[in-house]
Scaffold this active site. Sequence first.
Site, mmCIF file in Angstrom:
data_model
loop_
_atom_site.group_PDB
_atom_site.id
_atom_site.type_symbol
_atom_site.label_atom_id
_atom_site.label_comp_id
_atom_site.label_asym_id
_atom_site.label_seq_id
_atom_site.Cartn_x
_atom_site.Cartn_y
_atom_site.Cartn_z
ATOM 1 C CG HIS A 34 16.898 -7.732 -81.365
ATOM 2 N ND1 HIS A 34 16.560 -8.900 -81.701
ATOM 3 C CD2 HIS A 34 15.619 -6.733 -80.708
ATOM 4 C CE1 HIS A 34 15.063 -9.165 -80.813
ATOM 5 N NE2 HIS A 34 14.722 -7.742 -80.487
ATOM 6 N NE ARG A 76 11.111 -11.960 -79.212
ATOM 7 C CZ ARG A 76 11.336 -10.404 -79.347
ATOM 8 N NH1 ARG A 76 10.893 -9.717 -80.408
ATOM 9 N NH2 ARG A 76 10.633 -9.992 -77.798
#
Length: 309
Positions: A272, A224
């Site tokens: 991502h 993250r």
Amino acid sequence: MKRILISSRGKPEQLAELFRKALPQHEILIDMPNAGDAPIDYMVVGRPAPGVIASVGPVKLVLSLNAGIEHLLESGEIAAHTPIVRMVDDGLAGGMTEWVLAEAMAWHRNIRLYERLQRDLKWEPQQEKLAHERTVTVLGAGALGTPAARNFAALGFKTNVWSRTGREVPGARSFAGPDALLEAAFGANILVNLLPLTKETQNIVDAGLLDALAKGAFFINGARGAHVVDQDLIDALDSGQLSGAALDVFRIEPLPENDPLWHHPKILISPHVAAPTHMHIAVQEIATNIQRFERGEAIPHLVDKSLGY
Ligand SMILES: NC(=O)c1ccc[n+]([C@@H]2O[C@H](COP(=O)([O-])OP(=O)(O)OC[C@H]3O[C@@H](n4cnc5c(N)ncnc54)[C@H](OP(=O)(O)O)[C@@H]3O)[C@@H](O)[C@H]2O)c1
């Protein structure tokens, strides 16, 4: 007939079709129920819009399409007694291992450097190292960190793995808890972050941690964006403490055009995609967990809300 509501911003119709095949005895819904409708038994969620979960009312289980569930806990919309099941499947683990190894090996063997040199027709052989001459530290020894660390070790890298409880990974040296973080990172040439985002792990990749690495190390973030203090990362790249970083995740996604991370010459950005959820595998996994629940069996990978992962 038990009712399953899917709340996903990505292709809910396709997901519903897969669920209808996997669980033909269940009613699969993608539209929010109206007041007075029969209650929803299970919610399958990706990143639901604010208010969606709360408006559905109490359910028996919330099943996440993603491995990371911090957004579900942060929303405060899931009742304390409602279990949340994380996504853990071979597709995610395989995907993450491939991406981490691809970035690590491209750095280890100077592939990106030679790509740049080729543009200038430069023939500049580097002093190539063997895997056993490098140390890799993997933060997190869970569903994703374990296979990554195991593969580094199998390739011959000296491998450290850091986790909360000191989980063992074959071929790797295991470190446990906050007091051992710098020791686990000390002198590492490659740092890989595969931690969940919790109160304890946010901003964990800071100047102190990056300074513990070997000079010229490479950082790989597949977890993250909020694990990283971005300015500390940029400073470490500018000073030469780090020679590069591969980032798949960011504090704000999509990464805003004016974010300095986009423009830094030593940063490799991917959108991502390190370990995307593969729908057919995820649906099978969730269907199996619902069946386990209905048979009264234990469900693996339940979120421990007190730990945040
Ligand atoms: N980029 C992508 O495409 C993508 C895709 C999927 C997931 N992800 C990210 O990857 C993360 C990890 O997923 P996972 O399935 O491997 O999670 P997981 O199975 O829950 O594993 C988490 C690991 O982190 C360790 N940990 C947690 N809190 C810690 C702390 N405070 N200090 C030290 N270690 C700590 C745990 O330690 P213990 O073993 O001791 O419990 C465990 O080893 C997800 O949360 C998500 O954010 C990214």
